[in-house]
Design a protein around this motif. Structure first.
Motif, PDB file in Angstrom:
ATOM      1  N   HIS A 234       9.424 -42.477  44.987  1.00  0.00           N
ATOM      2  CA  HIS A 234       9.620 -43.126  46.284  1.00  0.00           C
ATOM      3  C   HIS A 234      10.494 -42.246  47.164  1.00  0.00           C
ATOM      4  N   VAL A 235       9.879 -41.679  48.190  1.00  0.00           N
ATOM      5  CA  VAL A 235      10.566 -40.787  49.125  1.00  0.00           C
ATOM      6  C   VAL A 235      11.384 -39.767  48.335  1.00  0.00           C
ATOM      7  N   GLY A 236      10.721 -39.145  47.367  1.00  0.00           N
ATOM      8  CA  GLY A 236      11.385 -38.166  46.528  1.00  0.00           C
ATOM      9  C   GLY A 236      10.432 -37.048  46.152  1.00  0.00           C
ATOM     10  N   GLU A 237      10.844 -36.225  45.206  1.00  0.00           N
ATOM     11  CA  GLU A 237      10.089 -35.037  44.833  1.00  0.00           C
ATOM     12  C   GLU A 237      10.007 -34.910  43.323  1.00  0.00           C
ATOM     13  N   MET A 238       8.853 -34.439  42.865  1.00  0.00           N
ATOM     14  CA  MET A 238       8.661 -34.180  41.443  1.00  0.00           C
ATOM     15  C   MET A 238       8.005 -32.824  41.281  1.00  0.00           C
ATOM     16  N   ARG A 239       8.605 -31.999  40.422  1.00  0.00           N
ATOM     17  CA  ARG A 239       8.083 -30.651  40.190  1.00  0.00           C
ATOM     18  C   ARG A 239       8.004 -30.350  38.695  1.00  0.00           C
ATOM     19  N   SER A 240       7.031 -29.496  38.354  1.00  0.00           N
ATOM     20  CA  SER A 240       6.948 -28.877  37.019  1.00  0.00           C
ATOM     21  C   SER A 240       7.090 -29.881  35.886  1.00  0.00           C
ATOM     22  N   SER A 241       6.441 -31.029  36.019  1.00  0.00           N
ATOM     23  CA  SER A 241       6.570 -32.095  35.029  1.00  0.00           C
ATOM     24  C   SER A 241       5.218 -32.437  34.412  1.00  0.00           C
ATOM     25  N   PHE A 242       5.274 -33.120  33.271  1.00  0.00           N
ATOM     26  CA  PHE A 242       4.068 -33.539  32.549  1.00  0.00           C
ATOM     27  C   PHE A 242       4.099 -35.052  32.400  1.00  0.00           C
ATOM     28  N   ILE A 243       3.018 -35.709  32.851  1.00  0.00           N
ATOM     29  CA  ILE A 243       2.925 -37.166  32.772  1.00  0.00           C
ATOM     30  C   ILE A 243       1.627 -37.527  32.071  1.00  0.00           C
ATOM     31  N   GLN A 244       1.734 -38.374  31.058  1.00  0.00           N
ATOM     32  CA  GLN A 244       0.540 -38.842  30.343  1.00  0.00           C
ATOM     33  C   GLN A 244       0.656 -40.340  30.085  1.00  0.00           C
ATOM     34  N   THR A 245      -0.385 -41.080  30.463  1.00  0.00           N
ATOM     35  CA  THR A 245      -0.418 -42.516  30.206  1.00  0.00           C
ATOM     36  C   THR A 245      -1.660 -42.837  29.374  1.00  0.00           C
ATOM     37  N   THR A 246      -1.505 -43.721  28.402  1.00  0.00           N
ATOM     38  CA  THR A 246      -2.628 -44.202  27.590  1.00  0.00           C
ATOM     39  C   THR A 246      -2.699 -45.718  27.727  1.00  0.00           C
ATOM     40  N   GLY A 247      -3.905 -46.259  27.554  1.00  0.00           N
ATOM     41  CA  GLY A 247      -4.083 -47.691  27.758  1.00  0.00           C
ATOM     42  C   GLY A 247      -4.021 -48.010  29.231  1.00  0.00           C
ATOM     43  N   GLY A 248      -3.475 -49.155  29.570  1.00  0.00           N
ATOM     44  CA  GLY A 248      -3.371 -49.547  30.961  1.00  0.00           C
ATOM     45  C   GLY A 248      -4.636 -50.218  31.469  1.00  0.00           C
ATOM     46  N   THR A 249      -4.740 -50.322  32.796  1.00  0.00           N
ATOM     47  CA  THR A 249      -5.868 -50.981  33.452  1.00  0.00           C
ATOM     48  C   THR A 249      -6.405 -50.081  34.555  1.00  0.00           C
ATOM     49  N   ASP A 250      -7.405 -50.592  35.284  1.00  0.00           N
ATOM     50  CA  ASP A 250      -7.981 -49.812  36.385  1.00  0.00           C
ATOM     51  C   ASP A 250      -6.976 -49.557  37.498  1.00  0.00           C
ATOM     52  N   SER A 251      -5.953 -50.388  37.581  1.00  0.00           N
ATOM     53  CA  SER A 251      -4.950 -50.212  38.636  1.00  0.00           C
ATOM     54  C   SER A 251      -3.722 -49.435  38.169  1.00  0.00           C
ATOM     55  N   SER A 252      -3.709 -48.992  36.917  1.00  0.00           N
ATOM     56  CA  SER A 252      -2.581 -48.212  36.411  1.00  0.00           C
ATOM     57  C   SER A 252      -2.551 -46.832  37.049  1.00  0.00           C
ATOM     58  N   TYR A 253      -1.422 -46.159  36.965  1.00  0.00           N
ATOM     59  CA  TYR A 253      -1.319 -44.825  37.551  1.00  0.00           C
ATOM     60  C   TYR A 253      -0.420 -43.931  36.715  1.00  0.00           C
ATOM     61  N   GLY A 254      -0.717 -42.627  36.818  1.00  0.00           N
ATOM     62  CA  GLY A 254       0.187 -41.646  36.245  1.00  0.00           C
ATOM     63  C   GLY A 254       1.394 -41.468  37.139  1.00  0.00           C
ATOM     64  N   VAL A 255       1.112 -41.244  38.457  1.00  0.00           N
ATOM     65  CA  VAL A 255       2.177 -41.124  39.457  1.00  0.00           C
ATOM     66  C   VAL A 255       1.771 -41.894  40.697  1.00  0.00           C
ATOM     67  N   HIS A 256       2.635 -42.786  41.144  1.00  0.00           N
ATOM     68  CA  HIS A 256       2.480 -43.424  42.460  1.00  0.00           C
ATOM     69  C   HIS A 256       3.387 -42.644  43.404  1.00  0.00           C
ATOM     70  N   LEU A 257       2.801 -42.061  44.423  1.00  0.00           N
ATOM     71  CA  LEU A 257       3.518 -41.054  45.207  1.00  0.00           C
ATOM     72  C   LEU A 257       3.752 -41.494  46.644  1.00  0.00           C
ATOM     73  N   LEU A 258       4.997 -41.567  47.015  1.00  0.00           N
ATOM     74  CA  LEU A 258       5.429 -41.618  48.406  1.00  0.00           C
ATOM     75  C   LEU A 258       6.451 -40.498  48.529  1.00  0.00           C
ATOM     76  N   GLY A 259       5.934 -39.271  48.554  1.00  0.00           N
ATOM     77  CA  GLY A 259       6.836 -38.138  48.524  1.00  0.00           C
ATOM     78  C   GLY A 259       6.087 -36.841  48.314  1.00  0.00           C
ATOM     79  N   TYR A 260       6.692 -35.954  47.511  1.00  0.00           N
ATOM     80  CA  TYR A 260       6.180 -34.594  47.333  1.00  0.00           C
ATOM     81  C   TYR A 260       6.048 -34.315  45.849  1.00  0.00           C
ATOM     82  N   ILE A 261       4.924 -33.680  45.458  1.00  0.00           N
ATOM     83  CA  ILE A 261       4.705 -33.336  44.061  1.00  0.00           C
ATOM     84  C   ILE A 261       4.107 -31.934  43.981  1.00  0.00           C
ATOM     85  N   ALA A 262       4.556 -31.138  43.008  1.00  0.00           N
ATOM     86  CA  ALA A 262       4.055 -29.766  42.883  1.00  0.00           C
ATOM     87  C   ALA A 262       4.183 -29.306  41.440  1.00  0.00           C
ATOM     88  N   GLY A 263       3.172 -28.581  40.959  1.00  0.00           N
ATOM     89  CA  GLY A 263       3.237 -27.952  39.642  1.00  0.00           C
ATOM     90  C   GLY A 263       3.256 -28.915  38.484  1.00  0.00           C
TER      91      GLY A 263
END
Length: 285
Positions: A234-263
């Motif tokens: 939320h109004v932030g930044e994420m860099r050089s990271s690894f995100i993995q989600t298993t299970g969940g639903t059609d509305s699930s997310y790895g990253v919900h982004l209101l900001g900046y993401i790179a690498g």
């Protein structure tokens, strides 16, 4: 028959088979003795004690400790008491696996690091509990070399972020939680940002990864969740990271982004890799 008794004369060199005393044994010079079995206590620094090879005197110990400038440790039973005693520049060391059911919140301090020494520190409670927090004060610390876990609670493992400032936590610690529908790492309020680097966050049974406040900076983080969302930036930044989600639903997310993401690498089993609310320009220093 006379009942003869021997009298020890002052200054003599007496040899006694046994001494039984109800009080203290006192001497004006150095006492030398050989004991087959000694039960009791002595006063002094023990400098001239010569112990048999099979004799040990247990050292003071505890599950957590803080050493002084001379390397002498003061020991504690939990993170809360050790953190209360710590000052900036101290490192709290963990010497054994710990299950903490105290319900006490650990207020992290600026400049006080935690070294888990390969152990697991587990917060366990059946009620809502936020075990770790910066107490909405700006802090900078390292947490490394082990696992901090939370189970049985519906709270947030690490509550962090000071309004208008960024608390900083670095280190290779693994933060893990299960059976909670909340975030493992979360802000106090949306206006409270923070900085994380190097951590691994593992969520099971609907536990979600992290949520950032305004102007947070996330770098080199690993997030693994089962049946829970990865990261809400939320109004932030994420860099050089690894995100993995298993299970969940059609509305699930790895990253919900209101900001900046790179690498970053994002792997999802169900739902969205990136749920884009808005993209913002980076303000990384």
């Amino acid at each position: 028959m006379p009942n003869w008794k021997k009298v020890i004369v002052s200054g003599s060199n007496a040899v006694l088979a046994e001494i039984t005393a109800s009080g203290n044994l006192l001497g004006s010079a150095t006492a030398t003795a050989s004991y087959g079995l000694f039960t009791g206590s002595f006063q002094g620094d023990g400098t001239n004690l010569n112990l048999a090879s099979n004799t040990t005197i247990p050292a003071a110990s505890g599950k957590l400790g803080i050493s002084n400038a001379n390397g002498v440790y003061t020991y504690y039973t939990d993170l809360s008491s050790s953190m209360e005693a710590a000052s900036s520049g101290d490192t709290i060391e963990v010497f054994a696996d710990v299950i903490d059911e105290s319900g006490k919140t650990v207020h992290l301090k600026n400049g006080v690091d935690i070294n888990l020494n390969g152990h697991t520190y587990q917060f366990q409670s059946a009620s809502a509990w936020n075990p770790l927090t910066d107490n909405q004060s700006t802090i900078s610390c390292n947490i490394s070399n082990g696992v901090i876990a939370m189970s049985g609670s519906t709270g947030t493992l690490l509550k962090i972020g000071a309004s208008g400032n960024n608390s900083i936590i670095r280190g290779d610690v693994i933060l893990t939680a299960n059976d909670t529908s909340t975030y493992i790492v979360d802000y106090h309020t949306v206006s409270a940002g923070y900085k994380l680097s190097g951590l691994t966050i593992i969520g099971e049974n609907n536990a979600q990864g992290l949520r950032t406040g305004n102007f947070s900076q996330i770098d080199n983080i690993k997030i693994l969740t089962a049946d829970g969302n990865g990261a809400y930036v939320h109004v932030g930044e994420m860099r050089s990271s690894f995100i993995q989600t298993t299970g969940g639903t059609d509305s699930s997310y790895g990253v919900h982004l209101l900001g900046y993401i790179a690498g970053c690498t994002i792997v999802v089993e169900e739902g969205y890799g990136v749920s884009l609310q808005a993209s913002l320009q980076s303000s990384y220093e």
